[in-house]
Motif scaffolding. Structure first.
Motif, PDB file in Angstrom:
ATOM      1  N   SER A  63      -2.003  -2.031  -6.255  1.00 43.07           N
ATOM      2  CA  SER A  63      -2.388  -2.816  -5.327  1.00 43.07           C
ATOM      3  C   SER A  63      -2.250  -2.517  -3.879  1.00 43.07           C
ATOM      4  O   SER A  63      -2.715  -3.356  -2.852  1.00 43.07           O
ATOM      5  CB  SER A  63      -1.479  -4.176  -5.748  1.00 43.07           C
ATOM      6  OG  SER A  63      -0.122  -3.808  -5.933  1.00 43.07           O
ATOM      7  N   SER A  64      -1.547  -1.411  -3.595  1.00 44.93           N
ATOM      8  CA  SER A  64      -1.382  -1.077  -2.049  1.00 44.93           C
ATOM      9  C   SER A  64      -2.850  -0.683  -1.676  1.00 44.93           C
ATOM     10  O   SER A  64      -3.246  -0.623  -0.405  1.00 44.93           O
ATOM     11  CB  SER A  64      -0.472   0.193  -1.903  1.00 44.93           C
ATOM     12  OG  SER A  64      -1.013   1.275  -2.622  1.00 44.93           O
ATOM     13  N   ARG A  65      -3.735  -0.453  -2.480  1.00 41.83           N
ATOM     14  CA  ARG A  65      -5.142  -0.293  -2.333  1.00 41.83           C
ATOM     15  C   ARG A  65      -6.041  -1.693  -2.334  1.00 41.83           C
ATOM     16  O   ARG A  65      -7.303  -1.356  -2.340  1.00 41.83           O
ATOM     17  CB  ARG A  65      -5.717   0.749  -3.028  1.00 41.83           C
ATOM     18  CG  ARG A  65      -4.994   2.131  -2.899  1.00 41.83           C
ATOM     19  CD  ARG A  65      -5.231   2.852  -1.869  1.00 41.83           C
ATOM     20  NE  ARG A  65      -6.693   3.537  -1.635  1.00 41.83           N
ATOM     21  CZ  ARG A  65      -7.210   4.516  -2.033  1.00 41.83           C
ATOM     22  NH1 ARG A  65      -6.387   5.384  -2.635  1.00 41.83           N
ATOM     23  NH2 ARG A  65      -8.316   4.947  -1.833  1.00 41.83           N
ATOM     24  N   GLY A  66      -5.496  -2.740  -2.494  1.00 42.05           N
ATOM     25  CA  GLY A  66      -6.051  -3.895  -2.681  1.00 42.05           C
ATOM     26  C   GLY A  66      -6.727  -4.163  -3.790  1.00 42.05           C
ATOM     27  O   GLY A  66      -6.214  -3.704  -4.820  1.00 42.05           O
ATOM     28  N   ARG A  67      -7.501  -5.016  -3.956  1.00 43.03           N
ATOM     29  CA  ARG A  67      -8.019  -5.617  -5.235  1.00 43.03           C
ATOM     30  C   ARG A  67      -9.054  -4.427  -6.247  1.00 43.03           C
ATOM     31  O   ARG A  67      -8.833  -4.359  -7.203  1.00 43.03           O
ATOM     32  CB  ARG A  67      -8.820  -6.662  -5.279  1.00 43.03           C
ATOM     33  CG  ARG A  67      -8.212  -8.174  -4.837  1.00 43.03           C
ATOM     34  CD  ARG A  67      -9.361  -9.250  -5.002  1.00 43.03           C
ATOM     35  NE  ARG A  67      -8.492 -10.481  -4.595  1.00 43.03           N
ATOM     36  CZ  ARG A  67      -7.775 -10.924  -5.231  1.00 43.03           C
ATOM     37  NH1 ARG A  67      -7.117 -10.662  -6.358  1.00 43.03           N
ATOM     38  NH2 ARG A  67      -7.128 -12.231  -4.824  1.00 43.03           N
ATOM     39  N   GLU A  68      -9.292  -3.611  -5.205  1.00 44.69           N
ATOM     40  CA  GLU A  68     -10.281  -2.411  -5.847  1.00 44.69           C
ATOM     41  C   GLU A  68      -9.182  -1.531  -6.555  1.00 44.69           C
ATOM     42  O   GLU A  68      -9.618  -0.939  -7.498  1.00 44.69           O
ATOM     43  CB  GLU A  68     -10.998  -1.601  -4.690  1.00 44.69           C
ATOM     44  CG  GLU A  68     -11.940  -2.539  -3.971  1.00 44.69           C
ATOM     45  CD  GLU A  68     -11.358  -3.221  -2.775  1.00 44.69           C
ATOM     46  OE1 GLU A  68     -10.233  -3.674  -2.675  1.00 44.69           O
ATOM     47  OE2 GLU A  68     -12.169  -4.064  -2.059  1.00 44.69           O
ATOM     48  N   GLY A  69      -7.983  -1.209  -6.061  1.00 45.26           N
ATOM     49  CA  GLY A  69      -6.930  -0.399  -6.705  1.00 45.26           C
ATOM     50  C   GLY A  69      -6.769  -1.002  -7.882  1.00 45.26           C
ATOM     51  O   GLY A  69      -6.607  -0.121  -9.065  1.00 45.26           O
TER      52      GLY A  69
ATOM     53  N   VAL B  48      13.840  10.124  10.118  1.00 48.36           N
ATOM     54  CA  VAL B  48      13.127   9.506   8.903  1.00 48.36           C
ATOM     55  C   VAL B  48      12.314  10.405   8.391  1.00 48.36           C
ATOM     56  O   VAL B  48      11.391  10.906   8.967  1.00 48.36           O
ATOM     57  CB  VAL B  48      12.457   8.250   9.456  1.00 48.36           C
ATOM     58  CG1 VAL B  48      11.917   7.611   8.075  1.00 48.36           C
ATOM     59  CG2 VAL B  48      13.358   6.927   9.971  1.00 48.36           C
ATOM     60  N   ALA B  49      12.543  10.471   7.080  1.00 51.33           N
ATOM     61  CA  ALA B  49      11.443  11.288   6.256  1.00 51.33           C
ATOM     62  C   ALA B  49      10.851  10.523   5.195  1.00 51.33           C
ATOM     63  O   ALA B  49      11.388   9.540   4.646  1.00 51.33           O
ATOM     64  CB  ALA B  49      12.073  12.540   5.554  1.00 51.33           C
ATOM     65  N   VAL B  50       9.432  10.545   4.980  1.00 51.19           N
ATOM     66  CA  VAL B  50       8.761   9.690   3.957  1.00 51.19           C
ATOM     67  C   VAL B  50       7.862  10.319   3.315  1.00 51.19           C
ATOM     68  O   VAL B  50       7.144  11.266   3.673  1.00 51.19           O
ATOM     69  CB  VAL B  50       8.046   8.723   4.965  1.00 51.19           C
ATOM     70  CG1 VAL B  50       7.251   7.671   3.779  1.00 51.19           C
ATOM     71  CG2 VAL B  50       8.751   7.883   5.955  1.00 51.19           C
ATOM     72  N   ASN B  51       8.093  10.200   1.876  1.00 52.34           N
ATOM     73  CA  ASN B  51       6.913  10.620   0.895  1.00 52.34           C
ATOM     74  C   ASN B  51       6.339   9.541   0.071  1.00 52.34           C
ATOM     75  O   ASN B  51       7.117   8.563  -0.470  1.00 52.34           O
ATOM     76  CB  ASN B  51       7.283  11.790   0.084  1.00 52.34           C
ATOM     77  CG  ASN B  51       6.537  12.078  -1.059  1.00 52.34           C
ATOM     78  OD1 ASN B  51       5.603  12.644  -0.641  1.00 52.34           O
ATOM     79  ND2 ASN B  51       6.968  12.093  -2.367  1.00 52.34           N
ATOM     80  N   CYS B  52       5.123   9.370   0.197  1.00 49.82           N
ATOM     81  CA  CYS B  52       4.460   8.188  -0.673  1.00 49.82           C
ATOM     82  C   CYS B  52       3.574   8.772  -1.774  1.00 49.82           C
ATOM     83  O   CYS B  52       2.875   9.581  -1.448  1.00 49.82           O
ATOM     84  CB  CYS B  52       3.661   7.229   0.246  1.00 49.82           C
ATOM     85  SG  CYS B  52       4.540   6.471   1.508  1.00 49.82           S
ATOM     86  N   HIS B  53       3.718   8.206  -2.983  1.00 50.78           N
ATOM     87  CA  HIS B  53       2.761   8.688  -4.034  1.00 50.78           C
ATOM     88  C   HIS B  53       2.420   7.480  -4.866  1.00 50.78           C
ATOM     89  O   HIS B  53       3.055   6.647  -4.632  1.00 50.78           O
ATOM     90  CB  HIS B  53       3.458   9.883  -4.707  1.00 50.78           C
ATOM     91  CG  HIS B  53       4.885   9.358  -5.471  1.00 50.78           C
ATOM     92  ND1 HIS B  53       6.373   9.446  -4.639  1.00 50.78           N
ATOM     93  CD2 HIS B  53       5.412   8.699  -6.642  1.00 50.78           C
ATOM     94  CE1 HIS B  53       7.181   8.983  -5.336  1.00 50.78           C
ATOM     95  NE2 HIS B  53       6.703   8.570  -6.339  1.00 50.78           N
ATOM     96  N   GLN B  54       1.355   7.739  -5.225  1.00 53.30           N
ATOM     97  CA  GLN B  54       0.590   6.442  -5.982  1.00 53.30           C
ATOM     98  C   GLN B  54       1.036   6.680  -7.718  1.00 53.30           C
ATOM     99  O   GLN B  54       0.906   7.749  -8.253  1.00 53.30           O
ATOM    100  CB  GLN B  54      -0.800   6.730  -5.864  1.00 53.30           C
ATOM    101  CG  GLN B  54      -1.648   5.473  -6.083  1.00 53.30           C
ATOM    102  CD  GLN B  54      -1.710   4.821  -4.906  1.00 53.30           C
ATOM    103  OE1 GLN B  54      -2.402   4.985  -3.938  1.00 53.30           O
ATOM    104  NE2 GLN B  54      -1.156   3.382  -5.041  1.00 53.30           N
ATOM    105  N   VAL B  55       1.308   5.632  -8.202  1.00 54.63           N
ATOM    106  CA  VAL B  55       1.799   5.465  -9.622  1.00 54.63           C
ATOM    107  C   VAL B  55       1.084   4.537 -10.312  1.00 54.63           C
ATOM    108  O   VAL B  55       0.293   3.248  -9.673  1.00 54.63           O
ATOM    109  CB  VAL B  55       3.323   5.049  -9.701  1.00 54.63           C
ATOM    110  CG1 VAL B  55       4.315   6.106  -9.054  1.00 54.63           C
ATOM    111  CG2 VAL B  55       3.676   3.604  -9.057  1.00 54.63           C
TER     112      VAL B  55
END
Length: 334
Positions: A160-166, A229-236
């Motif tokens: 849902s971080s990609r919106g309704r399309e996700g 600050v270190a950031v790693n984002c991954h899609q689940v």
């Protein structure tokens, strides 16, 4: 000061927009007139608000002089296209997309840095990325206990971080695979169902994604520019809710009992008892709190602290923080 306000909600038909609309009703936001706005393709739809069906209109050509506050819950390009017209109309703006520079629209979480709001109306504010909202709440609650030098954020983001399309794409892929059909990825660059993707958007020349850059900037804006600050984002493969692993490096040894007490008392935080841990399903989704568990000191370093966070990215991380910013403006500034 007026007791009710004319409000515009841009992006009303998106997932964040609809959650924002729900929260405006639930929290009895002081609305006199509510204008629901979206793209021309979504105009004509109706959405319910306080027992009435309100028609969605196109944002193009809307006269922002007719409202005092506008929520922008659409694509960043929409905010950029209309921000100047909103300002010239004397209307205050709260943006969820992160489209505007921090010097124009400060990043604010009311429980963390409400003092960042200054000046006179019209105001422009940014509700930070949902990851930064959750991290800001937790580290904000620990400010009196820890002098934080560095924080490492590992964020598992729902589709849902990609919106309704996700959401639609994960549902389609799951159905295709469960029915034994060949899968052709569309929105994502490879199979999303039953998989974890190492990035959520296109990386730049240094390998960092746009969202990772935004989270990095948002967290520093909330907690201090000198913070590392270190950031790693991954899609689940989860529809809604964010799962965050947070590692904090403090300047002095962590006193775990004081940390737990501070989290227990922290606004907007639900601390899960030792021996248990929160998840997005069953705990965070649909809730207004950030859930925290698995709080522990480092194995080798007594100055390290690691914990787990579960939060509803749409409701808590985006819509609720935006509504709280509106409440803050109305109470103290408008």
């Amino acid at each position: 000061m007026t007791s009710t306000f004319a409000i515009a909600l841009v992006g009303a038909t998106g997932s964040v927009g609809e959650s924002l609309l729900q929260l405006l009703e639930e929290r009895d936001f002081p609305v006199s007139d509510l204008h629901l706005l979206a793209s021309a393709e979504s105009a004509g739809r109706t959405l319910a608000f306080k027992g009435r069906n309100l028609r969605v209109r196109s944002v193009e050509g809307f006269d922002f002089r007719t409202v005092q506050l506008a929520f922008f819950a659409a694509d960043p390009s929409v905010t950029r296209a209309h921000a100047e017209a909103v300002r010239k109309a004397g209307c205050s703006l709260i943006d969820v997309s992160g489209a505007l520079p921090a010097e124009v629209a400060p990043r604010v979480v009311p429980e963390v840095n409400a003092a960042a709001i200054g000046g006179q109306a019209p105001f422009a504010l940014t509700s930070p990325s949902s990851v930064a909202v959750a991290v800001g709440l937790v580290l904000g609650a620990l400010r009196d206990q820890l002098q934080v030098k560095r924080v490492v954020i590992d964020a598992g983001l729902a589709v849902s971080s990609r919106g309704r399309e996700g959401v639609a794409e994960l549902a389609r892929q799951t159905a295709e695979l469960l029915n034994g059909r060949a899968l052709e990825p569309r929105l994502f660059d490879r199979q999303m169902a039953f998989n974890v993707l190492a990035q959520v958007d296109e990386p730049d020349a240094e390998g960092h994604g746009q969202l990772e850059r935004r989270v990095h900037a948002d967290v520093k804006a909330l907690l201090g520019s000198d913070l590392s600050v270190a950031v790693n984002c991954h899609q689940v493969p989860v529809f809604f809710g964010e799962s965050l692993s947070l590692t904090v490096q403090a300047s002095t040894p962590v006193e775990l009992d004081k940390v737990m007490a501070a989290l227990e008392a922290g606004p907007g935080i639900e601390l899960v008892e030792a021996g248990d841990y929160p998840t997005v399903i069953g705990d965070a989704v649909g809730q207004d709190e950030v859930y925290v568990g698995r709080v522990r000191r480092g194995m080798d370093d007594p100055c390290a602290l690691t914990l787990w966070i579960a939060s509803d990215n749409v409701r808590k991380g985006a819509a609720l923080n935006a509504v709280q910013l509106g409440e803050l403006l109305i109470k103290h500034h408008l």
